[in-house]
Design a protein around this motif. Sequence first.
Motif, mmCIF file in Angstrom:
data_model
loop_
_atom_site.group_PDB
_atom_site.id
_atom_site.type_symbol
_atom_site.label_atom_id
_atom_site.label_comp_id
_atom_site.label_asym_id
_atom_site.label_seq_id
_atom_site.Cartn_x
_atom_site.Cartn_y
_atom_site.Cartn_z
ATOM 1 N N GLY A 144 -14.614 -53.621 -50.366
ATOM 2 C CA GLY A 144 -15.551 -52.743 -49.667
ATOM 3 C C GLY A 144 -15.184 -52.472 -48.218
ATOM 4 N N ALA A 145 -14.076 -53.047 -47.745
ATOM 5 C CA ALA A 145 -13.687 -52.892 -46.340
ATOM 6 C C ALA A 145 -13.222 -51.474 -45.996
ATOM 7 C CB ALA A 145 -12.582 -53.888 -45.994
ATOM 8 N N GLY A 146 -12.790 -50.732 -47.022
ATOM 9 C CA GLY A 146 -12.292 -49.379 -46.784
ATOM 10 C C GLY A 146 -10.803 -49.227 -47.032
ATOM 11 N N LYS A 147 -10.180 -50.255 -47.583
ATOM 12 C CA LYS A 147 -8.725 -50.247 -47.793
ATOM 13 C C LYS A 147 -8.278 -49.108 -48.704
ATOM 14 C CE LYS A 147 -8.628 -54.375 -49.674
ATOM 15 N NZ LYS A 147 -10.042 -54.775 -49.716
ATOM 16 N N SER A 148 -8.929 -49.009 -49.863
ATOM 17 C CA SER A 148 -8.521 -47.972 -50.820
ATOM 18 C C SER A 148 -8.763 -46.584 -50.265
ATOM 19 C CB SER A 148 -9.302 -48.096 -52.129
ATOM 20 O OG SER A 148 -9.248 -49.398 -52.581
ATOM 21 N N THR A 149 -9.865 -46.439 -49.552
ATOM 22 C CA THR A 149 -10.173 -45.134 -48.963
ATOM 23 C C THR A 149 -9.069 -44.731 -47.978
ATOM 24 O OG1 THR A 149 -12.523 -45.615 -49.198
ATOM 25 C CG2 THR A 149 -11.919 -43.816 -47.704
HETATM 26 P P1 ADP Z 1 -11.845 -51.527 -50.538
HETATM 27 O O1 ADP Z 1 -10.676 -50.815 -51.110
HETATM 28 O O2 ADP Z 1 -11.528 -52.236 -49.255
HETATM 29 O O3 ADP Z 1 -12.517 -52.436 -51.516
HETATM 30 P P2 ADP Z 1 -13.120 -48.941 -50.604
HETATM 31 O O4 ADP Z 1 -12.307 -48.048 -49.748
HETATM 32 O O5 ADP Z 1 -12.961 -48.847 -52.070
HETATM 33 O O6 ADP Z 1 -12.946 -50.443 -50.113
HETATM 34 O O7 ADP Z 1 -14.674 -48.706 -50.292
HETATM 35 C C1 ADP Z 1 -15.203 -48.792 -48.966
HETATM 36 C C2 ADP Z 1 -16.690 -48.440 -48.997
HETATM 37 O O8 ADP Z 1 -16.821 -47.054 -49.327
HETATM 38 C C3 ADP Z 1 -17.517 -49.193 -50.001
HETATM 39 O O9 ADP Z 1 -18.726 -49.565 -49.381
HETATM 40 C C4 ADP Z 1 -17.747 -48.207 -51.107
HETATM 41 O O10 ADP Z 1 -18.976 -48.450 -51.710
HETATM 42 C C5 ADP Z 1 -17.717 -46.880 -50.374
HETATM 43 N N1 ADP Z 1 -17.225 -45.766 -51.226
HETATM 44 C C6 ADP Z 1 -15.981 -45.661 -51.750
HETATM 45 N N2 ADP Z 1 -15.849 -44.526 -52.449
HETATM 46 C C7 ADP Z 1 -17.038 -43.899 -52.381
HETATM 47 C C8 ADP Z 1 -17.555 -42.657 -52.882
HETATM 48 N N3 ADP Z 1 -16.798 -41.849 -53.616
HETATM 49 N N4 ADP Z 1 -18.837 -42.336 -52.589
HETATM 50 C C9 ADP Z 1 -19.594 -43.142 -51.825
HETATM 51 N N5 ADP Z 1 -19.173 -44.307 -51.320
HETATM 52 C C10 ADP Z 1 -17.911 -44.682 -51.579
#
Ligand code: ADP
Length: 228
Positions: free
Chosen positions: A37-42
Amino acid sequence: MINIKNLNKHYGDTKVLNDISIDIKKGEIFAIVGHSGAGKSTLMRCINGLENYTNGSLKVNDKEIKDLQKNELREFRKNVGMIFQHFSLIQRKTVFENIALPMQLWGYKKEEILKKVNDLLILVGLEEKIDSYPNQLSGGQKQRVAIARALTLDPDILLSDEATSALDPNTTTSILNLLKQINEKLNITIILVTHEMEVVKQIAQKALLLDHGNIIGFDTTEELFLKP
Ligand code: ADP
Ligand code: ADP
């Protein structure tokens, strides 16, 4: 090579990336670290052009990613290889066919494909598995196939999304050593997304620590983890 400045990503009211500014140099092994949930994948999806950022700047080789036209984006994405936690191999295709797939999609000639796949199989140490199917391989071997597939189009950047998270510690080390070797031989920039500190310590030169979309660390691995 990758310059990120005041990058923000919001989903509605949720700030997923908050004012991120970092630079990643060509040839660097760079880790993006943080809890779920840190934002890594985003951040990773922003870097490879799969996701639009809300504002700020993200340049790769001096090109602003969000300004790329559709065909430019397609060309750009050719330059970014990806590997994943669960390998994403096609089960009913052989090792050869899995690795050849990106080149086939881009219309390369048969001889070019044969040569490239053979070279890559040597690089990842799996020549004898060319006709095997994924279910005949160990986890480490599957990831080696996925690494070969990610390199077929000669990318400048290799993105690893938790690529060792499903592997045991010894296999993890052998995959990380392979990535190091690839980084040195081919001068590819490697960006690793991981929640495993051991992975970062073993391989990364520099790391970004994310927490709830905020930078809580950005420095060399030595400064961040190895100094008392
Ligand atoms: P990580 O890869 O570090 O686990 P993510 O980048 O997957 O983190 O997610 C970061 C935050 O963004 C999380 O709180 C997640 O719930 C939120 N999030 C990710 N994708 C979406 C989306 N499509 N819509 C709304 N919130 C999102
Ligand atoms: P590496 O460290 O080279 O990635 P592993 O440690 O994953 O390899 O596996 C070591 C050896 O064990 C492999 O050479 C493989 O032949 C064998 N092996 C492990 N798991 C399996 C499996 N599920 N099916 C077939 N062979 C396997």
